[in-house]
Scaffold this motif. Structure first.
Motif, PDB file in Angstrom:
ATOM      1  N   VAL A 194       0.837  -1.207   0.000  1.00 23.44           N
ATOM      2  CA  VAL A 194       0.000   0.000   0.000  1.00 23.44           C
ATOM      3  C   VAL A 194       0.868   1.251   0.000  1.00 23.44           C
ATOM      4  N   SER A 195       0.306   2.321  -0.574  1.00 25.53           N
ATOM      5  CA  SER A 195       1.041   3.586  -0.668  1.00 25.53           C
ATOM      6  C   SER A 195       0.711   4.485   0.514  1.00 25.53           C
ATOM      7  N   LYS A 196       1.379   5.627   0.548  1.00 27.23           N
ATOM      8  CA  LYS A 196       1.106   6.646   1.575  1.00 27.23           C
ATOM      9  C   LYS A 196      -0.322   7.174   1.393  1.00 27.23           C
TER      10      LYS A 196
ATOM     11  N   GLY B 114       3.810   2.000   9.988  1.00 25.09           N
ATOM     12  CA  GLY B 114       4.345   1.951   8.632  1.00 25.09           C
ATOM     13  C   GLY B 114       3.608   2.877   7.681  1.00 25.09           C
ATOM     14  N   VAL B 115       2.271   2.854   7.734  1.00 22.76           N
ATOM     15  CA  VAL B 115       1.449   3.679   6.837  1.00 22.76           C
ATOM     16  C   VAL B 115       1.687   5.166   7.107  1.00 22.76           C
ATOM     17  N   GLU B 116       1.855   5.527   8.382  1.00 22.59           N
ATOM     18  CA  GLU B 116       2.104   6.933   8.725  1.00 22.59           C
ATOM     19  C   GLU B 116       3.534   7.363   8.376  1.00 22.59           C
ATOM     20  N   PHE B 117       4.479   6.428   8.447  1.00 23.80           N
ATOM     21  CA  PHE B 117       5.894   6.764   8.308  1.00 23.80           C
ATOM     22  C   PHE B 117       6.309   7.022   6.855  1.00 23.80           C
ATOM     23  N   ILE B 118       5.780   6.249   5.914  1.00 24.19           N
ATOM     24  CA  ILE B 118       6.308   6.280   4.541  1.00 24.19           C
ATOM     25  C   ILE B 118       6.035   7.606   3.832  1.00 24.19           C
TER      26      ILE B 118
ATOM     27  N   GLU C 113       7.536   5.540  -1.413  1.00 27.35           N
ATOM     28  CA  GLU C 113       7.731   4.314  -0.631  1.00 27.35           C
ATOM     29  C   GLU C 113       6.416   3.542  -0.505  1.00 27.35           C
ATOM     30  N   LEU C 114       6.529   2.266  -0.164  1.00 31.63           N
ATOM     31  CA  LEU C 114       5.352   1.397   0.006  1.00 31.63           C
ATOM     32  C   LEU C 114       5.483   0.600   1.303  1.00 31.63           C
ATOM     33  N   VAL C 115       4.345   0.187   1.850  1.00 32.74           N
ATOM     34  CA  VAL C 115       4.342  -0.766   2.970  1.00 32.74           C
ATOM     35  C   VAL C 115       3.958  -2.123   2.392  1.00 32.74           C
TER      36      VAL C 115
ATOM     37  N   LYS D 268       2.286 -12.506   7.934  1.00 33.10           N
ATOM     38  CA  LYS D 268       3.246 -12.641   9.039  1.00 33.10           C
ATOM     39  C   LYS D 268       4.154 -11.431   9.224  1.00 33.10           C
ATOM     40  N   SER D 269       4.327 -10.615   8.191  1.00 34.32           N
ATOM     41  CA  SER D 269       5.323  -9.531   8.270  1.00 34.32           C
ATOM     42  C   SER D 269       4.783  -8.201   7.769  1.00 34.32           C
ATOM     43  N   ILE D 270       5.379  -7.130   8.294  1.00 34.85           N
ATOM     44  CA  ILE D 270       5.184  -5.774   7.758  1.00 34.85           C
ATOM     45  C   ILE D 270       6.575  -5.280   7.374  1.00 34.85           C
TER      46      ILE D 270
END
Length: 609
Positions: A387-389, A572-576, A580-582, A587-589
């Motif tokens: 997903v994108s920002k 992650g969604v707030e940081f990128i 960038e993408l999340v 199991k992982s981010i």
């Protein structure tokens, strides 16, 4: 058919005690047997609601009090789930507005109250948590009156009854009592106020059937289930009906299989239900939210439910990283698209569209929480995607760009006030009100562009050392306020694929904080940490120690590493940033650059400039 019915919704700001209050109403009305073991916040039934301690979906239950059947709808408190609140209010004839005796009316209180007053519903104000040390009932009631007045309440709505309660201790009272004492014996004061102030639904049982579907459920046994209130007429099993999509939309015929009503938390089959009853029906496969189930011989459709427009959008993409497909069960664009279409059937505040890029879908929602809860549900079901920002949705008004503005309430300790005000000012926030509580805390009210709040919650928690409370609510569209500075720090990007070694982490420790730990897989273009400076840095995260037969005494024996940042989906969604993408798997981010190779990133930045 002749039993009296009352339909109420319980509305409030998040964490003011709605679900706990419903627990007590269920317990004290004799819904549970003596020997029955009941969990707390019994209405928060799905796993994410229990983990986070919030209500996401509006849910129904019913109690009986002195021969009256009371249908109760528990609603979410976050603005992001406003679509759920709007649907719930279409089923009821009165609202119980809970307000915290210490905090008073908050932004979300304003949002749900505005919806209820616009529908002409008469509120019952419950001042909850009156046993808290900082409770100030008179101030809260005056603030509630002022709020109702600002929202354009009628004289009848302003003449609201007040009930004092402690939901967690299970008592309510119509009169104020002594501090620290129990003011009433049980919840009977609230029950009696509901019976006397909430009107019974006025509908003709002999009129043509009119039932609007406000919520959907699904059972593998009977298929799709529609939930709604009967406006007029009578409904029975095996009855032929006409389903209308609004007053001038398409119609199709169907036959009802079962009719069920709520009894406590259970659903009971019934042979007949009339006006005012909240029922569940099944047997009609294509039921959607807002449709009217009516009489084929004499159709009387209702207008479709109106829901506020989304304010935020994100791109959901197929995962194209080198680690794609290792952990997820559903990874193709068709599977992601089908899952989003299924979500649209019950999530009325969501919008989904295809983009020009292959395998990229644009998903619009009410806020970050609204979209991240959807992503969390998808990853738990086995979906893998990137997903994108988040981006805000702009409006064009007479050729001028307008953007969504949020009303923010921040409750902070006085020592952190300066830092918070500076940060909100940098994000183009405008101070509306500042109110110290006299106990070392201050409440700040700001109007700020929705863009400025993306990524702010982590910064706010750091600024207030975890002691601050912040909430926001959409307040309308205004002219664009100019550019807002993005993230202050750059990132550390892996230059190679492989596995991370403790030796490499030790060498990178002074460069910034890491997102990864030893033995995690990495690939070229993956973000492994936050750089301590403002530029991006490509690093060797898979570096190993050169093994020789020379022995070195001293400091190399023990490598000291700062613990990595716990990378959650919201963080992650707030940081990128935009490039960038999340990457989200069951199991992982992981965080990654949109262009994985350094050569592609340089070319993309040249084209952008």
């Amino acid at each position: 058919m002749s039993k009296p019915i009352r339909n109420i919704a319980i509305i409030a700001h998040v964490d003011h005690g709605k679900t706990t209050m419903v627990d007590q109403l269920l317990r004290q009305s004799g819904t549970f047997a003596e020997h029955e073991k009941v969990v707390d916040t019994v209405m928060d039934s799905n796993a994410i609601e229990r983990e986070r301690g919030i209500t996401i979906l509006a849910k129904n239950c019913a109690v009986s009090w002195e021969g009256t059947h009371i249908n109760i709808v528990d609603t979410p408190g976050h603005a992001d789930f406003g679509g759920e609140v709007e649907r719930a209010l279409s089923m009821v004839d009165g609202v119980v507005l809970l307000i915290d005796a210490q905090e008073g009316p908050m932004p979300q209180t304003r949002f749900v109250t505005k919806k209820a007053l616009a529908l002409g519903l008469k509120p019952i104000v419950v001042v909850n948590k009156v046993d808290k040390p900082g409770a100030n009932c008179d101030k809260v009631i005056n603030a509630a009156f002022d709020l109702f007045d600002k929202l354009g309440a009628t004289d009848e709505q302003l003449d609201f009854p007040v009930v004092y309660a402690s939901g967690i201790n299970g008592w309510s009272s119509l009169e104020e009592g002594a501090p620290g004492a129990q003011w009433g014996p049980d919840m009977s004061a609230l029950f009696n106020t509901i019976l006397s102030h909430v009107p019974a639904h006025q509908g003709d049982p002999s009129a043509p059937l009119q039932l609007q579907i406000s919520a959907l459920d699904y059972s593998t046994f009977v298929g799709r289930i529609g939930v709604g209130r009967i406006n007029a007429g009578t409904i029975k099993p095996s009855m032929d009906v006409l389903v209308c999509e609004g007053t001038d939309g398409k119609t199709y015929k169907g036959r009802i299989n079962q009719v069920l009503t709520f009894q406590g938390l259970d659903r009971m089959q019934t042979t007949e239900a009339g006006p005012g009853d909240i029922v569940l029906i099944n047997g009609i496969e294509n039921l959607g939210i807002g449709v009217t189930v009516t009489d084929p011989a004499n159709p009387t459709p209702l207008p479709m439910l109106q829901v506020d427009e989304p304010t935020l959008t994100m791109n959901f993409c197929v995962n194209t990283s080198p680690l794609a497909g290792r952990e997820g069960k559903y990874v193709t664009s068709r599977q992601i698209w089908d899952r989003l279409q299924k979500e649209l059937q019950s999530n009325v505040a969501l919008r989904v569209s295809e983009t020009k890029e292959d395998g990229v879908f644009e998903v619009m929602g009410r806020g970050e929480l609204h979209l991240t809860i959807l992503l969390e549900n998808m990853r738990r079901e086995g979906y893998e995607l990137a997903v994108s920002k988040p981006r805000v949705l702009f409006h064009d008004v007479n050729g001028e760009k307008h953007e969504p503005i949020e009303m923010v309430t921040a409750d902070v300790e006085e020592q952190h006030q300066g830092g918070v005000m500076q940060a909100l000012g940098e994000r183009k926030g405008e101070l509306v009100n500042m109110e110290p509580d006299g106990h070392g805390r201050v409440r700040l009210e700001y109007r700020i562009p929705a863009r400025g709040l993306i990524g702010f919650s982590n910064e706010f928690m750091n600024l207030t050392r975890g002691s601050g409370l912040i909430s926001n609510i959409f307040d309308g569209y205004e002219a664009h306020r100019g550019d807002i500075a993005g993230r202050k720090n750059g990132v550390l990007i892996s230059m190679d694929a492989g596995e991370i070694f403790t030796y490499a982490l030790g060498k990178l420790d002074d460069r910034g904080r890491m997102f990864v730990k030893a033995n995690d897989p990495v690939y070229e273009g993956m973000i492994v940490g936050i750089h301590s400076r403002d530029n991006d840095l490509v690093v060797n995260a898979t570096r190993t120690k050169q093994l020789t037969n020379f022995r070195v005494s001293g400091k190399e024996d023990a490598i000291k590493i700062t613990p990595p940042i716990d990378l959650t989906l919201e963080y992650g969604v707030e940081f990128i940033e935009d490039d960038e993408l999340v990457e989200i798997t069951p199991k992982s981010i992981r965080l990654r650059k949109r262009h994985l190779s350094e050569h592609d990133r340089k070319r993309a930045s040249r084209e952008a400039s």
